[in-house]
Structure formats: C-alpha cells, structure tokens
Design a protein around this motif. Structure first.
Motif, PDB file in Angstrom:
ATOM      1  N   TRP A 264       0.852  -1.205   0.000  1.00 51.93           N
ATOM      2  CA  TRP A 264       0.000   0.000   0.000  1.00 51.93           C
ATOM      3  C   TRP A 264       0.880   1.244   0.000  1.00 51.93           C
ATOM      4  O   TRP A 264       1.863   1.311   0.759  1.00 51.93           O
ATOM      5  CB  TRP A 264      -0.871  -0.024   1.254  1.00 51.93           C
ATOM      6  CG  TRP A 264      -1.860   1.110   1.372  1.00 51.93           C
ATOM      7  CD1 TRP A 264      -3.190   1.065   1.039  1.00 51.93           C
ATOM      8  CD2 TRP A 264      -1.618   2.434   1.882  1.00 51.93           C
ATOM      9  NE1 TRP A 264      -3.780   2.279   1.306  1.00 51.93           N
ATOM     10  CE2 TRP A 264      -2.835   3.147   1.822  1.00 51.93           C
ATOM     11  CE3 TRP A 264      -0.497   3.098   2.375  1.00 51.93           C
ATOM     12  CZ2 TRP A 264      -2.969   4.467   2.241  1.00 51.93           C
ATOM     13  CZ3 TRP A 264      -0.617   4.430   2.785  1.00 51.93           C
ATOM     14  CH2 TRP A 264      -1.844   5.099   2.713  1.00 51.93           C
ATOM     15  N   SER A 265       0.523   2.228  -0.803  1.00 43.52           N
ATOM     16  CA  SER A 265       1.215   3.526  -0.769  1.00 43.52           C
ATOM     17  C   SER A 265       0.271   4.554  -1.374  1.00 43.52           C
ATOM     18  O   SER A 265      -0.717   4.184  -2.013  1.00 43.52           O
ATOM     19  CB  SER A 265       2.505   3.463  -1.586  1.00 43.52           C
ATOM     20  OG  SER A 265       2.180   3.372  -2.963  1.00 43.52           O
ATOM     21  N   ARG A 290       1.724  -2.228   4.466  1.00 43.97           N
ATOM     22  CA  ARG A 290       2.854  -1.310   4.232  1.00 43.97           C
ATOM     23  C   ARG A 290       3.686  -1.252   5.506  1.00 43.97           C
ATOM     24  O   ARG A 290       3.229  -1.614   6.576  1.00 43.97           O
ATOM     25  CB  ARG A 290       2.360   0.102   3.864  1.00 43.97           C
ATOM     26  CG  ARG A 290       1.380   0.719   4.858  1.00 43.97           C
ATOM     27  CD  ARG A 290       2.024   1.699   5.787  1.00 43.97           C
ATOM     28  NE  ARG A 290       1.149   2.020   6.903  1.00 43.97           N
ATOM     29  CZ  ARG A 290       1.178   1.390   8.061  1.00 43.97           C
ATOM     30  NH1 ARG A 290       2.013   0.408   8.268  1.00 43.97           N
ATOM     31  NH2 ARG A 290       0.364   1.739   9.039  1.00 43.97           N
ATOM     32  N   LEU A 301       8.444   4.954   4.055  1.00 44.54           N
ATOM     33  CA  LEU A 301       7.256   4.152   3.765  1.00 44.54           C
ATOM     34  C   LEU A 301       7.717   3.013   2.865  1.00 44.54           C
ATOM     35  O   LEU A 301       8.327   3.281   1.810  1.00 44.54           O
ATOM     36  CB  LEU A 301       6.196   5.006   3.055  1.00 44.54           C
ATOM     37  CG  LEU A 301       4.929   4.267   2.636  1.00 44.54           C
ATOM     38  CD1 LEU A 301       4.037   3.979   3.840  1.00 44.54           C
ATOM     39  CD2 LEU A 301       4.145   5.061   1.585  1.00 44.54           C
ATOM     40  N   ASN A 302       7.468   1.798   3.265  1.00 45.18           N
ATOM     41  CA  ASN A 302       7.949   0.632   2.517  1.00 45.18           C
ATOM     42  C   ASN A 302       9.441   0.727   2.226  1.00 45.18           C
ATOM     43  O   ASN A 302       9.909   0.413   1.131  1.00 45.18           O
ATOM     44  CB  ASN A 302       7.155   0.472   1.205  1.00 45.18           C
ATOM     45  CG  ASN A 302       5.670   0.296   1.483  1.00 45.18           C
ATOM     46  OD1 ASN A 302       5.289  -0.295   2.502  1.00 45.18           O
ATOM     47  ND2 ASN A 302       4.824   0.830   0.617  1.00 45.18           N
ATOM     48  N   ILE A 306       9.819   9.227   2.332  1.00 42.81           N
ATOM     49  CA  ILE A 306       8.634   9.888   1.771  1.00 42.81           C
ATOM     50  C   ILE A 306       8.442  11.212   2.490  1.00 42.81           C
ATOM     51  O   ILE A 306       8.652  11.300   3.701  1.00 42.81           O
ATOM     52  CB  ILE A 306       7.376   8.991   1.872  1.00 42.81           C
ATOM     53  CG1 ILE A 306       6.210   9.634   1.110  1.00 42.81           C
ATOM     54  CG2 ILE A 306       6.984   8.684   3.314  1.00 42.81           C
ATOM     55  CD1 ILE A 306       5.204   8.655   0.566  1.00 42.81           C
ATOM     56  N   ASN A 343      -0.625  14.064   0.311  1.00 44.20           N
ATOM     57  CA  ASN A 343      -0.560  12.608   0.465  1.00 44.20           C
ATOM     58  C   ASN A 343      -0.721  12.251   1.957  1.00 44.20           C
ATOM     59  O   ASN A 343      -0.511  11.114   2.357  1.00 44.20           O
ATOM     60  CB  ASN A 343       0.749  12.040  -0.072  1.00 44.20           C
ATOM     61  CG  ASN A 343       1.973  12.615   0.635  1.00 44.20           C
ATOM     62  OD1 ASN A 343       1.866  13.293   1.642  1.00 44.20           O
ATOM     63  ND2 ASN A 343       3.153  12.321   0.096  1.00 44.20           N
TER      64      ASN A 343
END
Ligand code: GCB
Length: 595
Positions: A264-265, A290, A301-302, A306, A343
């Motif tokens: 997921w992102s 994630r 993130l992952n 980010i 985001n």
C-alpha cells in the motif's frame, strides 16, 4: 500474549470504580463489516440543564399510569434530534448548550437463538450513561472513541427502548479539559447500531506487516465466548493465502507467515480482502499492507523516504456546519486535501470517524490520528491519566488494521513541566505496547528562542517520540510573515520533523495589501514566506499547516471577521478556496514533480 494481557489489564483498570469506563465489553473491531441493525434516525430528547433527569429516572421512559399519576416528562411528546449529529447545530437554542441531554428511541427486535447482541456507539460527546428498557448498561467517558455494551440478556423479543444521557459539560479533570479552540459539539455524534454475533466470535484482530518487513504478516486474533481451544482461519483469497491457527484456552492466537503482496502507498493504495473465520463467525476486512519507520531524520514508507505533503483538519462538516460524520463529509474533506496535492492529513485534535480513516485507506492518504490531550490538563490526576489511556487504547483498537494510519499523536501543545512529561511518557509506553508498528508523535510548541534568527525545538517530550511535530505561527502570533525568510529551525534530536501547524486567519473574499492582517493576501504571504523557510530545514519530513477549512470556535468572536469561526482555513466553511490554498497547492505540485 503480551497484547492480550495488556488488553485484559487495561479493561480491568478502566472498569475500576471512579475511573473512565469504556463500555462493558472491549471494542468489537470492524463494525462496518459486521451484521448490524442501525439505530440512526430520529430520537426524542429532553434537555436537562439542572440535571434532574437521573433523580427523576428519565431512563424508565415512564407514562402516567392513571389520571392521578405524577410523571413530569414525556419522551414521546418531546422534540426530536437526528442521530448521528450534534445537538448544537440542529436546534438554535442549543448552539451554546453544555450539559446533559437525554435521548430516547424505541425499536423492535426479533430475538434469535445463538445470537449475541451488542449496542455500539461510534462516539458520543462527552460522557454517556446508557439504559435499555429501563436497565442501566453502563457509562462511557470520552467524546470521540467508540464503545459498546452487550445486551443479549436485556433485549426483548418485540418492543424495546434505549435511553442515553449524553453530557458535554467541560471539566477540569477531563480529556480535553476546560479550554479548547473548537466547538464543544454535544450528542450522539456518530452511528448507533445493534451488532449481532454468534455465541463465540472474533471480536478483535490485527493483520499487518511486521515492523520493517515487507514480506512477513504478523498479527493476532482474539475470540470471545464460551470455548476451549478453537481453530481460526485467515484467508487472503486474491493471493491464495489460507492459514489456520489454534487459539489458547482463552481464545487468543498469533500468526506469522511470509506473503508476497503488493504494498500500500499513496501512489498505489492497494487493499486486499482479508477473511477471518472461526466456528460460526466469519468477518471480512479490506486491509492494506505497508511498513512505516524512521531512519535519522527521514520517514520511510515501505523502506523508501517519503515527504508528507499534508494539511490539518477538524471534523467539521463542510457547508451545513456542525460535527462531520457522513461518508459524504469525508469525501468532501479528503477530496479537498487531494485537490491541494496532499498525500497526508493530520486529523486534529481527536480521533475522527471510521469513515474518514477507511476513505483515506482507499484514497492513499496517510493519516496522523490524535487523542484530545490538548493544552493544559490535570496532569497529576490518576483518573485523568486513565481516561487518556482509555481514549488512546480505543483509538488504536478501532484503527489498528488501517494502512493509512502511520502516526499516533499523544498530545497537542502541552506545557513543558515534569508532571506533563511523566504523563505523556506513560501514554507513549502504552501506545508502543498496543501497537509496535506505527510511529509516535506529538505537536509541540516549546522552543529555545535565544538565537536571533534561530529557533530550536527542545521540548523534553521529544525523547519519547519517533517523529517531532512543531506548531510555530511565525507571522501570525509572533513576528511578521517575511521574518520566515531568515529563520533557521533546529531540533534537539536526530528525528524527522513535521511542521504540524502554521497559518493565519482571513475570511474568504476579504482583500487588502499583503501586510494587512485578516486579508487573503496576508494569509497567502504567510504561506509564501514559510515555503522559503521550510525548504531550508534539513530534518523536515513533512508539514500539515493550519488548517484545511474554517471551523467554529467559541474563542473566535471578532465581529465581521471571525463571527465565531477560526478563519485560518485555506477553504471557507462554504467551500470557497482562498488565495493561500493555491500557494500551498503550487508548492505541493513542485514537491510531487521533484522540482
Ligand atoms: C494552535 C492549536 C489549534 C488552534 C490554532 C489557532 O496552536 O493547536 O488547535 O486552533 O493554534 O488557530 O490558534
């Protein structure tokens, strides 16, 4: 195992006399996908400013038995309120009301064998006492977290009535305490429903990636009911996963296994149908996978850095006003955040509705979720700490399967003193024990001001957090907008920094020069100069300026300008976009395209 013991411990301590009580049953997770019967709609109500309702036993919903009988209230002949919804914006005379209001609603129910029944409240602000057919079910404290009571033995086959006393009186020992900068909307502000479950059912579970691993699913399930050991099956049909575990004698099981999943992102908000089943119970959920971590001053993130392009927002309904609760409200608010180029959203200053979080999951918007430990509260009062812990526990319990939630926030702008830090350190420990995978943050505002053009965030609370939140307000509460061009920001820790608040007030359509306060031009100028400043902060990992939309506040009365609204919104409460919206949107476009 640890987690189960902690739940049991928290549940028992929460139920101790004199402490904040959270329903009579631990939260049932994933209410939207359970079998429910809605009790939303029109409820009768009685306003009770002198608190006579308890003494007069309003919960009995009595009728005069004969022409001589004395009953001084009558729900059936009383006015109605819509549920969900605050009372303040439904009745003119209740706009400023703070105190108890009694709600009543009749409903019919058909009892079924081997079915347990619960009544679930999405939220009620602030303190509630709940009765079914005249019998007390229990109490709940905290205005923004869900709670439930089991009613299997109390519900009638046929006609029933439920009475709820909801009291939004502010208290010095409450969370939040006496002072906030938002409207104290009272009432049954989120969905009310009956929930039907088999005798033994899965009331809670976590299905998430292990911390830092893009490949290992790690989690647990907890059953409730009469059972010995029992099998639980977890399936993710889309990728052919099917795992079966056996619970311990008290219904708890853990699982850890490898899985090849699309992560997921924001760019790819992939959700999987996850199915848990055990005996007669089967529950579906939509879950994203994630990881979220920090490395030095970066948020990963992952595994990839980010930058959080965010905005803060209140749970205030666009256009119609009042507390937001619907799918449509969530779509409008997150739709605007998306239009802005976000985001990430900071959902202030309390847990928002589950609709909002689930929509963020689907839209690929990362979320900061917060409990209302706001400004000064009664730091040395053990029941206040217990109350804050209960609200933290229930915020985490409701949303611990939501990929969008990356940050749990413990507090906002709390004063720096040892008793405050001890209180928040304990909350941090509780949060880490309940959820070791997400990051902890707080919005702080205590800075060292000894440098001329330098400010250093040095609140000792920073030690206990993963990510530092800083509310500054350069150009509004201190200095001038252009001072930002020269300002350097540092922090006392090698941790990511989020500028969690800055901004200024301007009613939509009020124009003037860039140095005239309360104009759109002044507000836009704050954003323009801030962008110059933000670009120079090496540890900056994101921002969530104040605030997406204007919101009601009793502190903001300046006639013709505020009129009881905090006007720091980039968008007015009627949806008009101010100049500053486009300034920030342009910056977010640049960030996104990597300029
Ligand atoms: C803050 C608070 C926020 C207020 C805002 C303001 O620092 O965190 O709740 O509404 O400032 O407008 O002053």
């Amino acid at each position: 195992m640890m987690r189960r013991l902690l739940y049991v411990f928290l549940f028992l301590t929460a139920a101790a006399p004199g402490y904040a009580v959270s329903g009579d049953h631990p939260l049932i997770n994933n209410i939207p996908n359970r079998t429910t019967i809605s009790l939303n709609g029109s409820w009768h109500f009685i306003v009770d400013p002198y608190e006579t309702g308890l003494h007069s036993r309003f919960y009995q919903n009595a009728k005069a038995k004969d022409k001589n009988d004395l009953v001084e209230y009558d729900f059936d002949k009383s006015d109605t309120l819509n549920v969900p919804g605050d009372w303040n914006t439904q009745k003119k005379e209740l706009l400023f009301y703070e105190g108890p209001v009694w709600y009543e609603r009749a409903f019919s129910y058909r009892k079924r064998e081997h079915t347990r029944v619960f009544i679930n409240f999405g939220a009620a602000n602030y303190f509630s006492r709940v009765y079914l057919n005249g019998e007390a079910l229990g109490e709940h404290e905290g205005g923004f977290t869900p709670f439930n009571f089991e009613v299997t033995d109390k519900i009638h086959d046929g006609e029933n009535f439920v009475v709820v006393e909801v009291n939004n009186a502010r208290r010095r020992d409450a969370v939040p305490a006496l002072n906030t900068d938002w409207w104290n909307y009272g009432g049954l502000t989120r969905d009310v429903a009956l929930v039907e479950e088999p005798d033994t059912f899965i009331y809670d579970y976590v299905v998430q990636l292990a911390k830092g691993s893009g490949q290992e699913i790690s989690g647990w399930v907890q059953l409730t009911g009469a059972f010995s050991e029992q099998q639980v099956t977890l399936e993710i049909p889309e990728v052919g996963i099917r795992k079966t575990v056996l619970t311990s004698a008290d219904g708890y099981a853990e699982f850890h296994f490898l899985a090849k999943l699309e992560l997921w992102s924001p760019a790819h908000p992939k959700l999987y149908d996850v199915v848990l089943s055990s005996g007669a119970d089967k529950v579906h959920d939509s879950i994203g996978f994630r990881t979220i971590e920090t490395r030095g001053t970066r948020i990963l993130l992952n595994g990839e850095p980010i930058f959080l392009r965010g905005i803060s927002l209140h749970e205030e309904a666009p256009m119609r006003g009042g507390r937001a609760f619907s799918q449509q409200d969530a779509e409008t608010l997150l739709g605007w955040a998306h239009e802005l180029g976000c985001n990430f959203v900071r959902l202030t200053h309390y847990p928002h509705s589950e609709n909002m979080i689930r929509l963020a999951d689907r839209m690929g918007i990362m979320v900061w979720s917060e409990i209302p430990v706001y400004w000064d509260i009664d730091w040395e009062n053990p029941s206040t700490l217990q109350n804050a812990k209960s609200q933290l526990r229930d915020m985490i319990a409701r949303d611990h399967n939501r990929a969008s939630v990356i940050l749990w926030s413990l507090s906002n702008e709390t004063p720096v003193k040892p008793e405050r830090t001890t209180f928040l350190r304990q909350l941090a420990e509780t949060a880490r024990r309940l959820d070791s995978t997400r990051l902890l943050t707080s919005a702080m505002n205590h800075v060292d001001e000894s440098g001329i053009d330098t400010r250093t965030l040095n609140d000792p609370l920073g030690e206990y957090l993963d990510v530092l939140g800083l509310n500054e307000y350069l150009g509004w509460y201190w200095g001038r907008p252009e001072d930002a061009d020269r300002m350097q920001w540092k922090t006392a820790w090698d941790k990511p920094l989020i500028m969690s608040e800055f901004g200024g007030g301007a009613p939509y359509g009020r124009h003037g020069s860039a140095d005239e306060r309360w104009t759109e031009e002044y507000q836009a100028s704050i954003y323009q100069h801030h962008i110059v400043m933000l670009k120079k902060i090496p540890s900056l990992a994101g921002l969530s300026p104040w605030v997406l939309m204007d919101f009601r506040s009793p502190r903001r009365q300046l006639p013709g300008v505020q009129d009881f609204y905090n006007r720091k919104g980039l968008i007015s409460n009627q949806g008009q976009h101010k100049q500053a919206f486009y300034v920030l949107q342009k910056y977010y476009q640049e960030l996104e395209s990597g300029k």
